[in-house]
Design an enzyme around this catalytic site. Structure first.
Site, mmCIF file in Angstrom:
data_model
loop_
_atom_site.group_PDB
_atom_site.id
_atom_site.type_symbol
_atom_site.label_atom_id
_atom_site.label_comp_id
_atom_site.label_asym_id
_atom_site.label_seq_id
_atom_site.Cartn_x
_atom_site.Cartn_y
_atom_site.Cartn_z
ATOM 1 N N LEU A 161 0.870 -1.165 0.000
ATOM 2 C CA LEU A 161 0.000 0.000 0.000
ATOM 3 C C LEU A 161 0.909 1.218 0.000
ATOM 4 O O LEU A 161 1.959 1.215 0.654
ATOM 5 C CB LEU A 161 -0.893 0.034 1.252
ATOM 6 C CG LEU A 161 -1.994 -1.026 1.373
ATOM 7 C CD1 LEU A 161 -2.765 -0.816 2.668
ATOM 8 C CD2 LEU A 161 -2.941 -0.998 0.183
ATOM 9 N N ASP A 162 0.531 2.258 -0.725
ATOM 10 C CA ASP A 162 1.311 3.488 -0.700
ATOM 11 C C ASP A 162 1.427 4.000 0.734
ATOM 12 O O ASP A 162 0.550 3.753 1.570
ATOM 13 C CB ASP A 162 0.643 4.571 -1.555
ATOM 14 C CG ASP A 162 0.709 4.264 -3.034
ATOM 15 O OD1 ASP A 162 1.559 3.454 -3.436
ATOM 16 O OD2 ASP A 162 -0.097 4.849 -3.791
ATOM 17 N N ARG A 163 2.498 4.729 1.002
ATOM 18 C CA ARG A 163 2.718 5.289 2.330
ATOM 19 C C ARG A 163 1.460 6.018 2.844
ATOM 20 O O ARG A 163 1.061 5.866 4.000
ATOM 21 C CB ARG A 163 3.890 6.281 2.288
ATOM 22 C CG ARG A 163 4.098 7.048 3.592
ATOM 23 C CD ARG A 163 4.972 8.276 3.354
ATOM 24 N NE ARG A 163 6.345 7.912 3.064
ATOM 25 C CZ ARG A 163 7.262 7.666 3.989
ATOM 26 N NH1 ARG A 163 6.942 7.713 5.275
ATOM 27 N NH2 ARG A 163 8.495 7.371 3.636
#
Length: 287
Positions: A134-136
């Protein structure tokens, strides 16, 4: 700093290969970070990993960062068995360390500290147990593997698109159609490698969306990616002129966070059980 001299037997050798030969216990990616941070020098000047070193050449390198373990952050655990660990990732936490973030707490560092067994590395130690990312700035459900068999089992499902992922996004106003499929191929932006773009020459990308309830700040959308391209949901909503609030990377309205949340993940576990994991939509989405 430690000093090293290239021997006659080694002949002319690249700087990164030279250090990798001295420290085979570290991955090539880890060795590359020393050059990225100007920790490898010749004649007191930083050198690049591809620089050719002749026999008798003296270089200096600070390898101390390689022995440092990333900091650990405690994460909410949604589910755990002998094969998998499912966490509820907060926004702001990276999936695994890389580049200049190599000592930053991550999902990977958490599962390494939590697990008593040797985790599958998925390429490098920094990605231990990581099945998907998952993106930051994205919060929500993430599943990780605790052994090699589980890693391969789960990765196979993701690759064959047998996993159902549902996200919730907050946008400023409702799309023209209450429900639709966005079909727009995606490629890396040649002018900015960190960004992606809709392009006919890109890889196929499909996203199903459904308009949900309005909130004081905008409108909630339910998103189901049918493919798994990097930044797919963010880019597809920009494509229909409904960028996610907080996604300044793709023209979204500035906010304290990216309003994108991985709400559920449905798949088969290595033990054969069909399972759906859910994460509550953060209260901020309704304010």
């Amino acid at each position: 700093m430690k000093s090293f001299t290239v021997s006659e037997e080694q002949g002319v050798v690249r700087a990164d290969k030279f250090l990798a030969g001295l420290y085979p216990q570290y991955s090539r990616a880890a060795i590359a970070k020393l050059f990225e941070y100007d920790l490898v020098k010749k004649d007191s000047k930083s050198i690049k990993p591809g620089e050719k070193l002749k026999p008798g050449t003296l270089i200096e390198a600070d390898i101390s960062p390689l022995d440092q373990e990333p900091d650990v952050v405690e994460l909410p655990i949604l589910y755990e068995d002998n094969d998998v660990l499912v966490v509820d990732k907060p926004a702001g936490i990276i999936s695994h360390s890389r580049g200049r973030y190599w000592q930053e707490p991550s999902v990977a560092s958490f599962i390494r500290s939590h697990s008593k067994s040797a985790l599958p590395q998925n390429g490098t130690p920094e990605r231990s147990g990581i099945v998907h990312r998952l993106d930051r700035a994205t919060s929500g459900v993430m599943i990780t593997a605790k052994n090699e068999r589980a890693m391969k089992f789960l990765q196979n499902q993701f690759q064959k698109r047998n996993v159902k992922k549902t996200y919730i996004a907050l946008i400023e106003s409702a799309p023209e159609k209450a429900e639709a499929i966005i079909d727009a191929a995606i490629s890396r932006n040649p002018n900015d490698p960190k960004r992606f773009m809709v392009s006919a020459q890109g890889k196929s990308a499909l996203t199903h969306y459904k308009t949900l309830t309005p909130t004081p700040s905008g409108v909630l959308l339910q998103l189901e990616p049918r493919t798994g391209r990097t930044h797919q949901l963010r880019l597809h909503l920009k494509y229909i002129n409904r960028p996610i609030i907080g996604d300044e990377f793709y023209d979204g309205k500035p906010a304290d966070r990216l309003f994108l949340h991985a709400a559920s993940l449905k798949l088969k576990l290595p033990n054969g059980e069909d399972k759906t994991f859910t994460s509550k939509i953060p209260k901020a989405f309704y304010l």
